[in-house]
Design a protein around this motif. Structure first.
Motif, PDB file in Angstrom:
ATOM      1  N   GLY A  80     -54.566  54.538  88.115  1.00 36.35           N
ATOM      2  CA  GLY A  80     -53.330  54.008  87.558  1.00 36.35           C
ATOM      3  C   GLY A  80     -53.590  53.217  86.293  1.00 36.35           C
ATOM      4  N   SER A  81     -52.761  52.187  86.060  1.00 39.96           N
ATOM      5  CA  SER A  81     -52.914  51.359  84.867  1.00 39.96           C
ATOM      6  C   SER A  81     -54.110  50.424  85.012  1.00 39.96           C
ATOM      7  CB  SER A  81     -51.644  50.538  84.626  1.00 39.96           C
ATOM      8  OG  SER A  81     -50.550  51.382  84.335  1.00 39.96           O
ATOM      9  N   ASN A  82     -54.777  50.200  83.909  1.00 38.06           N
ATOM     10  CA  ASN A  82     -55.940  49.313  83.884  1.00 38.06           C
ATOM     11  C   ASN A  82     -55.460  47.866  83.763  1.00 38.06           C
ATOM     12  OD1 ASN A  82     -58.281  47.903  83.361  1.00 38.06           O
ATOM     13  ND2 ASN A  82     -59.086  49.374  81.884  1.00 38.06           N
ATOM     14  N   HIS A  83     -55.573  47.125  84.842  1.00 37.84           N
ATOM     15  CA  HIS A  83     -55.162  45.724  84.859  1.00 37.84           C
ATOM     16  C   HIS A  83     -56.356  44.786  84.888  1.00 37.84           C
ATOM     17  CE1 HIS A  83     -50.859  46.674  86.527  1.00 37.84           C
ATOM     18  NE2 HIS A  83     -51.056  47.099  85.293  1.00 37.84           N
ATOM     19  N   GLY A  84     -57.492  45.267  84.414  1.00 29.71           N
ATOM     20  CA  GLY A  84     -58.669  44.416  84.370  1.00 29.71           C
ATOM     21  C   GLY A  84     -59.486  44.488  85.650  1.00 29.71           C
ATOM     22  N   PRO A  85     -60.466  43.593  85.779  1.00 26.66           N
ATOM     23  CA  PRO A  85     -61.392  43.630  86.925  1.00 26.66           C
ATOM     24  C   PRO A  85     -60.784  43.060  88.205  1.00 26.66           C
ATOM     25  CG  PRO A  85     -61.931  41.784  85.510  1.00 26.66           C
ATOM     26  CD  PRO A  85     -60.836  42.543  84.808  1.00 26.66           C
ATOM     27  N   ARG A  86     -59.732  43.691  88.668  1.00 27.37           N
ATOM     28  CA  ARG A  86     -59.122  43.258  89.921  1.00 27.37           C
ATOM     29  C   ARG A  86     -59.944  43.796  91.092  1.00 27.37           C
ATOM     30  NH1 ARG A  86     -52.617  43.635  89.264  1.00 27.37           N
ATOM     31  NH2 ARG A  86     -52.775  41.929  90.743  1.00 27.37           N
ATOM     32  N   PRO A  87     -59.762  43.237  92.277  1.00 29.42           N
ATOM     33  CA  PRO A  87     -60.553  43.676  93.435  1.00 29.42           C
ATOM     34  C   PRO A  87     -60.493  45.189  93.649  1.00 29.42           C
ATOM     35  CG  PRO A  87     -59.344  41.682  93.976  1.00 29.42           C
ATOM     36  CD  PRO A  87     -58.848  42.120  92.626  1.00 29.42           C
ATOM     37  N   GLY A  88     -61.643  45.805  93.782  1.00 29.93           N
ATOM     38  CA  GLY A  88     -61.725  47.229  94.076  1.00 29.93           C
ATOM     39  C   GLY A  88     -61.814  48.142  92.872  1.00 29.93           C
ATOM     40  N   VAL A  89     -61.539  47.629  91.678  1.00 26.27           N
ATOM     41  CA  VAL A  89     -61.529  48.492  90.497  1.00 26.27           C
ATOM     42  C   VAL A  89     -62.923  49.033  90.184  1.00 26.27           C
ATOM     43  CG1 VAL A  89     -61.165  48.564  88.001  1.00 26.27           C
ATOM     44  CG2 VAL A  89     -59.481  47.463  89.470  1.00 26.27           C
ATOM     45  N   GLU A  90     -63.900  48.152  90.117  1.00 26.90           N
ATOM     46  CA  GLU A  90     -65.250  48.603  89.780  1.00 26.90           C
ATOM     47  C   GLU A  90     -65.834  49.485  90.885  1.00 26.90           C
ATOM     48  OE1 GLU A  90     -67.307  45.512  86.860  1.00 26.90           O
ATOM     49  OE2 GLU A  90     -66.602  44.538  88.696  1.00 26.90           O
ATOM     50  N   ALA A  91     -65.508  49.178  92.122  1.00 20.94           N
ATOM     51  CA  ALA A  91     -65.955  50.033  93.225  1.00 20.94           C
ATOM     52  C   ALA A  91     -65.319  51.412  93.107  1.00 20.94           C
ATOM     53  CB  ALA A  91     -65.597  49.396  94.568  1.00 20.94           C
ATOM     54  N   GLY A  92     -64.047  51.445  92.666  1.00 26.45           N
ATOM     55  CA  GLY A  92     -63.368  52.717  92.477  1.00 26.45           C
ATOM     56  C   GLY A  92     -64.002  53.548  91.375  1.00 26.45           C
ATOM     57  N   ILE A  93     -64.432  52.884  90.309  1.00 25.30           N
ATOM     58  CA  ILE A  93     -65.116  53.593  89.225  1.00 25.30           C
ATOM     59  C   ILE A  93     -66.438  54.163  89.726  1.00 25.30           C
ATOM     60  CG2 ILE A  93     -66.247  53.318  86.986  1.00 25.30           C
ATOM     61  CD1 ILE A  93     -64.140  51.175  86.339  1.00 25.30           C
ATOM     62  N   LEU A  95     -67.205  55.026  92.755  1.00 24.88           N
ATOM     63  CA  LEU A  95     -66.938  56.157  93.646  1.00 24.88           C
ATOM     64  C   LEU A  95     -66.567  57.402  92.847  1.00 24.88           C
ATOM     65  CD1 LEU A  95     -64.919  54.453  96.544  1.00 24.88           C
ATOM     66  CD2 LEU A  95     -67.204  55.469  96.682  1.00 24.88           C
ATOM     67  N   ARG A  96     -65.756  57.214  91.815  1.00 29.41           N
ATOM     68  CA  ARG A  96     -65.354  58.339  90.966  1.00 29.41           C
ATOM     69  C   ARG A  96     -66.573  58.926  90.256  1.00 29.41           C
ATOM     70  NH1 ARG A  96     -62.156  62.499  90.160  1.00 29.41           N
ATOM     71  NH2 ARG A  96     -60.937  62.540  88.239  1.00 29.41           N
ATOM     72  N   LEU A  97     -67.440  58.067  89.777  1.00 26.63           N
ATOM     73  CA  LEU A  97     -68.662  58.507  89.111  1.00 26.63           C
ATOM     74  C   LEU A  97     -69.551  59.286  90.077  1.00 26.63           C
ATOM     75  CD1 LEU A  97     -70.705  58.497  86.781  1.00 26.63           C
ATOM     76  CD2 LEU A  97     -71.380  56.185  87.480  1.00 26.63           C
ATOM     77  N   ALA A  98     -69.721  58.763  91.276  1.00 24.56           N
ATOM     78  CA  ALA A  98     -70.560  59.434  92.277  1.00 24.56           C
ATOM     79  C   ALA A  98     -69.965  60.787  92.664  1.00 24.56           C
ATOM     80  CB  ALA A  98     -70.703  58.546  93.506  1.00 24.56           C
ATOM     81  N   GLU A  99     -68.634  60.823  92.782  1.00 23.84           N
ATOM     82  CA  GLU A  99     -67.955  62.070  93.142  1.00 23.84           C
ATOM     83  C   GLU A  99     -68.198  63.153  92.100  1.00 23.84           C
ATOM     84  OE1 GLU A  99     -63.470  63.884  92.861  1.00 23.84           O
ATOM     85  OE2 GLU A  99     -63.722  61.698  92.914  1.00 23.84           O
ATOM     86  N   LEU A 100     -68.044  62.802  90.819  1.00 24.76           N
ATOM     87  CA  LEU A 100     -68.219  63.792  89.756  1.00 24.76           C
ATOM     88  C   LEU A 100     -69.676  64.225  89.634  1.00 24.76           C
ATOM     89  CD1 LEU A 100     -65.856  62.288  87.024  1.00 24.76           C
ATOM     90  CD2 LEU A 100     -65.422  64.254  88.507  1.00 24.76           C
ATOM     91  N   ALA A 101     -70.588  63.279  89.771  1.00 27.86           N
ATOM     92  CA  ALA A 101     -72.006  63.624  89.690  1.00 27.86           C
ATOM     93  C   ALA A 101     -72.391  64.587  90.809  1.00 27.86           C
ATOM     94  CB  ALA A 101     -72.855  62.356  89.758  1.00 27.86           C
ATOM     95  N   GLN A 102     -71.829  64.367  91.988  1.00 24.69           N
ATOM     96  CA  GLN A 102     -72.137  65.244  93.116  1.00 24.69           C
ATOM     97  C   GLN A 102     -71.450  66.601  92.968  1.00 24.69           C
ATOM     98  OE1 GLN A 102     -70.796  63.785  96.949  1.00 24.69           O
ATOM     99  NE2 GLN A 102     -72.291  65.031  98.041  1.00 24.69           N
ATOM    100  N   ARG A 103     -70.195  66.600  92.512  1.00 21.37           N
ATOM    101  CA  ARG A 103     -69.449  67.847  92.389  1.00 21.37           C
ATOM    102  C   ARG A 103     -70.115  68.808  91.408  1.00 21.37           C
ATOM    103  NH1 ARG A 103     -63.407  67.900  90.002  1.00 21.37           N
ATOM    104  NH2 ARG A 103     -63.226  66.151  91.483  1.00 21.37           N
ATOM    105  N   TYR A 104     -70.581  68.275  90.284  1.00 17.60           N
ATOM    106  CA  TYR A 104     -71.160  69.131  89.250  1.00 17.60           C
ATOM    107  C   TYR A 104     -72.686  69.175  89.308  1.00 17.60           C
ATOM    108  CZ  TYR A 104     -66.477  69.110  87.251  1.00 17.60           C
ATOM    109  OH  TYR A 104     -65.123  69.258  87.061  1.00 17.60           O
ATOM    110  N   ALA A 123     -70.636  50.227  84.612  1.00 16.71           N
ATOM    111  CA  ALA A 123     -70.872  51.290  85.593  1.00 16.71           C
ATOM    112  C   ALA A 123     -72.222  51.953  85.330  1.00 16.71           C
ATOM    113  CB  ALA A 123     -69.750  52.323  85.530  1.00 16.71           C
ATOM    114  N   ALA A 124     -72.545  52.148  84.048  1.00 17.46           N
ATOM    115  CA  ALA A 124     -73.842  52.735  83.691  1.00 17.46           C
ATOM    116  C   ALA A 124     -74.983  51.798  84.077  1.00 17.46           C
ATOM    117  CB  ALA A 124     -73.882  53.027  82.196  1.00 17.46           C
ATOM    118  N   ARG A 125     -74.726  50.514  83.995  1.00 18.58           N
ATOM    119  CA  ARG A 125     -75.750  49.537  84.371  1.00 18.58           C
ATOM    120  C   ARG A 125     -76.011  49.579  85.878  1.00 18.58           C
ATOM    121  NH1 ARG A 125     -76.438  46.043  80.332  1.00 18.58           N
ATOM    122  NH2 ARG A 125     -74.216  45.918  79.828  1.00 18.58           N
TER     123      ARG A 125
END
Length: 277
Positions: A80-93, A95-104, A123-125
């Motif tokens: 959704g909209s980026n509202h800054g580092p709210r709870p769960g946002v970085e964890a969501g990123i 998870l999304r990164l891990a999902e794409l890395a695994q899918r491809y 996230a890269a760090r």
């Protein structure tokens, strides 16, 4: 120090007003699209694009559409909209990164616009083994907290003080993967000085002409992105500004040796000053 020359302060009101240029940059993107398609083609690897403050995947759709046409598997962050580092946002990123890395079954390139670039670097760090490279667009990862015309909006959306981000000083350090910072000196939202990478063997800065709000479809920025993404994995090298490219892409090192005052100068204000002198 004059407010317009202070890099620890937000860009001038003139530059903020000129953010309307983003509309023209989108029109330029449409006009330049046939030429942009001549940029280096992709190898099909996944690209995760993170939006800026108060923006969503809708804002990055033109960029992702272009990257797909170039041969990349470009994806939005789906938060959704980026509202800054709210709870769960970085964890969501993550998870999304891990999902794409695994899918491809390949490393993922991260592109972040403004605040999205701050998230991309962090996230890269956290997961360098999953990230191929990071590209930021006007991302104030090295800025003073209030060197932005959007800090009040940030506080309203995130529910936290703009200077309340754990590990903020460490954000200035380059991530452990190749990193490209694309920025504009006429940025009307954030102070451009804080959008530049520290120099190293795997970092670079690319300056373009334009606004902050138009960076996601600025033709010069998109060509540079396509050029960076096309580099073979493990064979990163700096952006080539030779030949005709030198007419479009200024050397960001040309400011080295200038005084702090000159570095903080407002490029639009400088032009007005020269004409009125």
């Amino acid at each position: 120090m004059d407010r317009a020359l202070d890099p620890s302060r937000p860009p001038s009101r003139l530059l903020l007003a000129l953010e309307v240029r983003g509309v023209w940059e989108f029109q330029a993107f449409l006009a330049a699209y046939p030429l942009l398609r001549r940029a280096p083609q992709g190898d099909g690897h996944p690209v995760l694009v993170l939006p800026g403050l108060a923006a969503s995947d809708v804002s990055t759709r033109p960029l992702r559409t272009y990257l797909r046409a170039q041969g990349y598997a470009a994806h939005g962050w789906k938060q959704g909209s980026n509202h800054g580092p709210r709870p769960g946002v970085e964890a969501g990123i993550d998870l999304r990164l891990a999902e794409l890395a695994q899918r491809y079954d390949r490393k993922v390139s991260l592109i972040g616009w403004s605040l999205g670039g701050v998230f991309a670097r962090e996230a890269a760090r956290r997961s360098p083994d999953r990230v191929r490279q990071v590209i930021t667009l006007g991302s104030p990862f090295a800025n003073e907290p209030k060197a932005s015309n959007a800090w009040r909006l940030y506080e309203a959306l995130s529910g936290r003080r703009v200077d309340d981000w754990p590990g903020r000083e460490a954000m200035r350090l380059p991530p452990p993967v190749p990193s490209t910072a694309i920025y504009t000196r006429s940025d009307g939202i954030v102070a451009w000085q804080g959008c530049r990478e520290q120099e190293s063997a795997t970092t670079e800065n690319i300056e373009v002409e334009g606004s902050h709000s138009g960076l996601g479809y600025n033709p010069m920025a998109l060509f540079a992105i396509a050029d960076r993404l096309a580099l073979p994995e493990g064979e990163w090298r700096p952006f080539d500004r030779s030949g005709l490219r030198s007419l479009l892409y200024s050397d960001p090192k040309r400011h080295q040796g200038d005084s702090d005052t000159a570095l903080g100068a407002d490029p639009i204000a400088e032009q007005f000053s020269r004409h009125s002198a």
